[in-house]
Design an enzyme around this catalytic site. Structure first.
Site, PDB file in Angstrom:
ATOM      1  N   ARG A 204       0.811  -1.219   0.000  1.00  0.00           N
ATOM      2  CA  ARG A 204       0.000   0.000   0.000  1.00  0.00           C
ATOM      3  C   ARG A 204       0.842   1.265   0.000  1.00  0.00           C
ATOM      4  NH1 ARG A 204      -2.984  -1.446   5.322  1.00  0.00           N
ATOM      5  NH2 ARG A 204      -0.755  -1.519   5.758  1.00  0.00           N
TER       6      ARG A 204
ATOM      7  N   LYS B 286       4.702 -17.873   7.731  1.00  0.00           N
ATOM      8  CA  LYS B 286       4.302 -18.159   9.105  1.00  0.00           C
ATOM      9  C   LYS B 286       4.015 -16.834   9.808  1.00  0.00           C
ATOM     10  CE  LYS B 286       7.899 -17.853  12.346  1.00  0.00           C
ATOM     11  NZ  LYS B 286       8.718 -18.317  13.392  1.00  0.00           N
TER      12      LYS B 286
ATOM     13  N   ASP C  56       7.940 -23.208   6.098  1.00  0.00           N
ATOM     14  CA  ASP C  56       8.628 -23.290   7.383  1.00  0.00           C
ATOM     15  C   ASP C  56      10.097 -23.281   7.005  1.00  0.00           C
ATOM     16  OD1 ASP C  56      10.026 -24.046   9.660  1.00  0.00           O
ATOM     17  OD2 ASP C  56       8.341 -25.186  10.432  1.00  0.00           O
ATOM     18  N   HIS C  57      10.727 -22.120   7.132  1.00  0.00           N
ATOM     19  CA  HIS C  57      12.048 -21.991   6.504  1.00  0.00           C
ATOM     20  C   HIS C  57      13.100 -22.931   7.116  1.00  0.00           C
ATOM     21  CE1 HIS C  57      12.729 -19.070   9.771  1.00  0.00           C
ATOM     22  NE2 HIS C  57      13.991 -19.398   9.640  1.00  0.00           N
TER      23      HIS C  57
ATOM     24  N   LYS D 110      16.600 -25.396   5.286  1.00  0.00           N
ATOM     25  CA  LYS D 110      18.022 -25.350   5.660  1.00  0.00           C
ATOM     26  C   LYS D 110      18.719 -26.622   5.197  1.00  0.00           C
ATOM     27  CE  LYS D 110      17.395 -22.406   9.707  1.00  0.00           C
ATOM     28  NZ  LYS D 110      18.091 -21.224   9.232  1.00  0.00           N
TER      29      LYS D 110
ATOM     30  N   GLU E 143      18.724 -18.675  20.721  1.00  0.00           N
ATOM     31  CA  GLU E 143      19.000 -17.366  20.114  1.00  0.00           C
ATOM     32  C   GLU E 143      19.661 -16.467  21.150  1.00  0.00           C
ATOM     33  OE1 GLU E 143      15.683 -16.104  17.140  1.00  0.00           O
ATOM     34  OE2 GLU E 143      14.719 -16.671  19.008  1.00  0.00           O
TER      35      GLU E 143
ATOM     36  N   ASP F 130       6.005 -19.385  18.469  1.00  0.00           N
ATOM     37  CA  ASP F 130       7.009 -18.833  17.558  1.00  0.00           C
ATOM     38  C   ASP F 130       8.004 -19.895  17.082  1.00  0.00           C
ATOM     39  OD1 ASP F 130       8.042 -16.538  16.225  1.00  0.00           O
ATOM     40  OD2 ASP F 130       9.683 -16.438  17.657  1.00  0.00           O
TER      41      ASP F 130
ATOM     42  N   HIS G 277       9.043 -24.857  13.784  1.00  0.00           N
ATOM     43  CA  HIS G 277      10.415 -25.295  13.522  1.00  0.00           C
ATOM     44  C   HIS G 277      10.833 -26.536  14.319  1.00  0.00           C
ATOM     45  CE1 HIS G 277      10.335 -21.517  11.591  1.00  0.00           C
ATOM     46  NE2 HIS G 277      10.690 -20.772  12.613  1.00  0.00           N
TER      47      HIS G 277
ATOM     48  N   LYS H  18      15.126 -17.136  23.873  1.00  0.00           N
ATOM     49  CA  LYS H  18      15.774 -15.900  23.430  1.00  0.00           C
ATOM     50  C   LYS H  18      16.740 -15.440  24.505  1.00  0.00           C
ATOM     51  CE  LYS H  18      12.477 -14.041  20.211  1.00  0.00           C
ATOM     52  NZ  LYS H  18      13.427 -14.122  19.116  1.00  0.00           N
TER      53      LYS H  18
ATOM     54  N   LYS I 148      24.079 -18.523  20.009  1.00  0.00           N
ATOM     55  CA  LYS I 148      23.128 -18.839  18.936  1.00  0.00           C
ATOM     56  C   LYS I 148      23.493 -20.226  18.431  1.00  0.00           C
ATOM     57  CE  LYS I 148      22.267 -17.261  14.184  1.00  0.00           C
ATOM     58  NZ  LYS I 148      20.840 -17.226  13.979  1.00  0.00           N
TER      59      LYS I 148
HETATM   60  N1  LIG Z   1      10.852 -10.776   8.312  1.00  0.00           N
HETATM   61  C1  LIG Z   1      11.118 -12.041   8.531  1.00  0.00           C
HETATM   62  O1  LIG Z   1      12.286 -12.460   8.613  1.00  0.00           O
HETATM   63  C2  LIG Z   1       9.991 -13.038   8.656  1.00  0.00           C
HETATM   64  C3  LIG Z   1      10.292 -14.341   9.067  1.00  0.00           C
HETATM   65  C4  LIG Z   1       9.269 -15.280   9.167  1.00  0.00           C
HETATM   66  C5  LIG Z   1       7.976 -14.911   8.857  1.00  0.00           C
HETATM   67  N2  LIG Z   1       7.689 -13.637   8.461  1.00  0.00           N
HETATM   68  C6  LIG Z   1       6.299 -13.313   8.126  1.00  0.00           C
HETATM   69  O2  LIG Z   1       6.240 -12.696   6.862  1.00  0.00           O
HETATM   70  C7  LIG Z   1       5.246 -11.690   6.836  1.00  0.00           C
HETATM   71  C8  LIG Z   1       5.906 -10.372   6.459  1.00  0.00           C
HETATM   72  O3  LIG Z   1       6.891 -10.080   7.402  1.00  0.00           O
HETATM   73  P1  LIG Z   1       7.749  -8.750   7.351  1.00  0.00           P
HETATM   74  O4  LIG Z   1       8.805  -8.918   8.384  1.00  0.00           O
HETATM   75  O5  LIG Z   1       8.149  -8.413   5.979  1.00  0.00           O
HETATM   76  O6  LIG Z   1       6.693  -7.685   7.890  1.00  0.00           O
HETATM   77  P2  LIG Z   1       6.707  -6.119   7.683  1.00  0.00           P
HETATM   78  O7  LIG Z   1       8.085  -5.607   7.529  1.00  0.00           O
HETATM   79  O8  LIG Z   1       5.851  -5.554   8.766  1.00  0.00           O
HETATM   80  O9  LIG Z   1       5.957  -5.943   6.288  1.00  0.00           O
HETATM   81  C9  LIG Z   1       4.598  -6.245   6.157  1.00  0.00           C
HETATM   82  C10 LIG Z   1       4.141  -5.884   4.769  1.00  0.00           C
HETATM   83  O10 LIG Z   1       2.737  -6.057   4.686  1.00  0.00           O
HETATM   84  C11 LIG Z   1       2.105  -4.834   4.276  1.00  0.00           C
HETATM   85  N3  LIG Z   1       0.900  -4.676   5.098  1.00  0.00           N
HETATM   86  C12 LIG Z   1       0.830  -4.292   6.396  1.00  0.00           C
HETATM   87  N4  LIG Z   1      -0.452  -4.296   6.827  1.00  0.00           N
HETATM   88  C13 LIG Z   1      -1.196  -4.697   5.778  1.00  0.00           C
HETATM   89  C14 LIG Z   1      -2.592  -4.897   5.588  1.00  0.00           C
HETATM   90  N5  LIG Z   1      -3.465  -4.703   6.580  1.00  0.00           N
HETATM   91  N6  LIG Z   1      -3.011  -5.293   4.392  1.00  0.00           N
HETATM   92  C15 LIG Z   1      -2.149  -5.509   3.369  1.00  0.00           C
HETATM   93  N7  LIG Z   1      -0.812  -5.326   3.491  1.00  0.00           N
HETATM   94  C16 LIG Z   1      -0.342  -4.935   4.677  1.00  0.00           C
HETATM   95  C17 LIG Z   1       3.114  -3.745   4.521  1.00  0.00           C
HETATM   96  O11 LIG Z   1       3.152  -2.804   3.501  1.00  0.00           O
HETATM   97  P3  LIG Z   1       2.194  -1.566   3.312  1.00  0.00           P
HETATM   98  O12 LIG Z   1       1.906  -1.011   4.657  1.00  0.00           O
HETATM   99  O13 LIG Z   1       3.028  -0.685   2.425  1.00  0.00           O
HETATM  100  O14 LIG Z   1       1.018  -2.137   2.599  1.00  0.00           O
HETATM  101  C18 LIG Z   1       4.444  -4.479   4.380  1.00  0.00           C
HETATM  102  O15 LIG Z   1       4.837  -4.488   3.028  1.00  0.00           O
HETATM  103  C19 LIG Z   1       4.617 -11.672   8.218  1.00  0.00           C
HETATM  104  O16 LIG Z   1       3.459 -12.458   8.210  1.00  0.00           O
HETATM  105  C20 LIG Z   1       5.662 -12.338   9.101  1.00  0.00           C
HETATM  106  O17 LIG Z   1       5.086 -13.013  10.184  1.00  0.00           O
HETATM  107  C21 LIG Z   1       8.676 -12.697   8.360  1.00  0.00           C
END
Ligand SMILES: NC(=O)c1ccc[n+]([C@@H]2O[C@H](COP(=O)([O-])OP(=O)(O)OC[C@H]3O[C@@H](n4cnc5c(N)ncnc54)[C@H](OP(=O)(O)O)[C@@H]3O)[C@@H](O)[C@H]2O)c1
Length: 484
Positions: A45, A145, A174-175, A179, A213, A232, A237, A327, A332
């Site tokens: 968005r 996830k 499930d990353h 691995k 961690e 978590d 995992h 944590k 780690k």
């Molecule tokens: N980061 C990691 O390493 C990691 C690891 C495992 C799992 N995950 C999972 O992957 C997903 C994304 O993680 P992230 O770390 O990238 O999160 P993030 O940095 O908070 O990014 C979330 C994204 O979703 C969009 N968003 C937020 N609210 C929204 C809504 N209501 N409707 C539509 N789009 C929305 C945001 O962009 P806009 O606000 O611009 O739309 C942003 O692009 C999550 O479900 C998280 O649990 C992430």
């Protein structure tokens, strides 16, 4: 005829896209493994100019190979929009179909990198917009996830996804399964003939699986405080790693055969009953957690847990599996430690009170990927002195530093190829929730075992060592000991 493959990320302005997905795709591009006609469209968005989107991804990836990045970057685009809004999806559809004009198939892989509460909505809207229609090519959806927050919500999410998608179109990530070292458990067990005969209750005393961690909750305080360590780490995992370590040999390297065997392990795990929560679980919180940003000042969310699991089948009857994760721990390290049984009779004249340390095999999943087998040798110059030594294998020594790709690289490649072996099936996710739900419920009761505390930088609460010692066992630090 040339096929095209579009990779669409919803939530493309987020951390996951920048830190994991795009670097993994770039690595595949450099290796020539991206599908022909690949292009990426990121949607979120936030108003981001496509050129600025590419520039920010380039800055984050810091590519050493500038020429390769330039050819990769030409395939990246950004479209501002809300994936739960039909008009945004109509604009996305126009952009996608505008480029799908050739005679070949036009495949699409949608990646949900949004917050989890919109997963179901986005998929429903894709269905309503006809965007998962498979007449022109395959349509797959990768779901990040967390998948649900308990059994009921996971079942509901599966039900909503199945309204629009067949199970074979759904890739739940499930990353940990991506691995290399987790996959190596299968190679180690089933491509060698000398270990599998020992891999059972006759030779193994117990198994330890650790995901430790050093970091705290960092910027994820509000999310983590709702979730805690069991949701978590354990529900996904640790249970998937357990399934890899404990599964029966599948007849073939086929996705369904592999997933069926992993699921059989989860089915055989003895359920947690209210009466045995105190003896089979332990939970704790690190000192200072309640002062973290976004954490409730009276939070009882555990940041550390240890569980004792039993697998009720012929192979593992009587062999406890101890799982722990936390944590702010001392190091780690993710590991599986197979602790073998003691020798049945000691014929050596040992000093009083001294025994022979049993053999152990440490499978170090990260960060120092490798394996270490510990056994006794005679200490030179003594009549019958002995001490344990290690036979070591480090991936970095044999395959060179950096030889292990990021888990996302393998997982994305598998999704392009249509191989779901390393993704989690609906029944597996639900079984895992069914296992941890009773623990989470019991911990909310007034009669629950107390929430323990630990100092950051330690191996968790002191009670954790005593808990295992009461069982006649001790936590292993084999993988940490071996780090260079
Ligand atoms: N980061 C990691 O390493 C990691 C690891 C495992 C799992 N995950 C999972 O992957 C997903 C994304 O993680 P992230 O770390 O990238 O999160 P993030 O940095 O908070 O990014 C979330 C994204 O979703 C969009 N968003 C937020 N609210 C929204 C809504 N209501 N409707 C539509 N789009 C929305 C945001 O962009 P806009 O606000 O611009 O739309 C942003 O692009 C999550 O479900 C998280 O649990 C992430």
């Amino acid at each position: 005829m040339t096929d095209t493959t579009a990779f669409i990320i919803f939530g493309a302005s987020g951390d996951l896209t920048t830190r994991k997905l795009v670097p993994a795709l770039f690595s595949l591009h450099r290796k020539g493994r991206l599908p022909s006609g690949f292009r990426l469209i990121g949607m979120a968005r936030s108003p981001i100019d496509p050129a600025a989107f590419r520039a920010s991804l380039r800055a984050a990836a810091a590519p050493a190979d500038a020429a390769a990045w330039t050819s990769f970057e030409a395939r990246l685009d950004y479209l501002r929009g809300d994936p739960t809004d039909p008009q945004s999806l109509a604009r996305l559809e126009a952009k996608l179909s505008g480029a799908e004009t050739g005679d070949g198939a036009a495949h699409r892989l949608y990646y949900l990198a949004t917050p989890p509460h919109v997963y179901a909505d986005v998929v429903q809207r894709l269905g309503a917009a006809g965007m998962v229609d498979r007449r022109r090519g395959w349509r797959r959806v990768i779901i990040e996830k967390p998948f649900g927050s308990d059994l009921a919500s996971a079942q509901e999410l599966n039900r909503l996804l199945h309204r629009v998608l067949d199970e074979e179109q759904i890739y739940r990530i499930d990353h940990y399964l991506g691995k290399e070292t987790v996959q190596n458990v299968l190679v180690f067990r089933f491509a060698n003939s000398i270990f599998e005969p020992l891999w059972n209750r006759n030779y193994i005393d117990h198994v330890q699986i650790t995901v430790a961690e050093t970091v705290g909750v960092e910027h994820r305080g509000p999310f983590y405080d709702r979730v805690g360590v069991v949701r978590d780490m354990f529900q996904n995992h640790l249970l998937q790693v357990l399934a890899m370590a404990a599964m029966e040999p599948p007849a073939s390297f086929d996705a369904e055969a592999l997933r069926n065997e992993r699921i059989k392990v989860l089915r055989a795990v003895r359920p947690f009953e209210p009466g045995d929560i105190a003896g089979r679980t332990l939970r704790a919180q690190y000192d200072g957690y309640r002062q973290e940003a976004g954490v409730a000042p009276d939070s009882t969310t555990p940041t550390y847990a240890a569980l004792r699991l039993s697998i009720d089948n012929w192979r593992w009857q009587g062999v406890p599996f101890f799982l722990r994760s936390g944590k702010r721990l001392a190091a780690k390290a993710t590991s599986i430690v197979i602790q073998f049984k003691s020798v049945p009779h000691v014929m050596f004249p040992l000093p009083p009170g001294q025994g022979i340390q049993p053999n152990s095999l440490a499978i170090c999943i990260q960060p120092d990927e490798g394996m270490h087998l510990q056994f006794q040798v005679k200490e030179p110059g003594t009549p019958a002195g002995m001490r344990p030594v290690d036979m070591d294998f480090h991936y970095a020594n044999d395959f060179g530093p950096g030889a292990i790709p990021e888990a996302y690289e393998r997982l994305l490649l598998d999704a392009f190829m249509g191989d779901p072996s390393l993704y989690t099936r609906n029944d597996s996710i639900e079984l895992a929730w069914a296992l941890v739900d009773p623990i989470l419920r019991a911990w909310e009761q007034p009669s629950a075992p107390p929430l323990l505390h630990y100092a950051p930088g330690t191996w968790g609460p002191a009670e954790s060592g005593a808990w295992l010692a009461a069982d006649g066992r001790a936590w292993s630090s084999d993988c940490v000991r071996h780090e260079p």
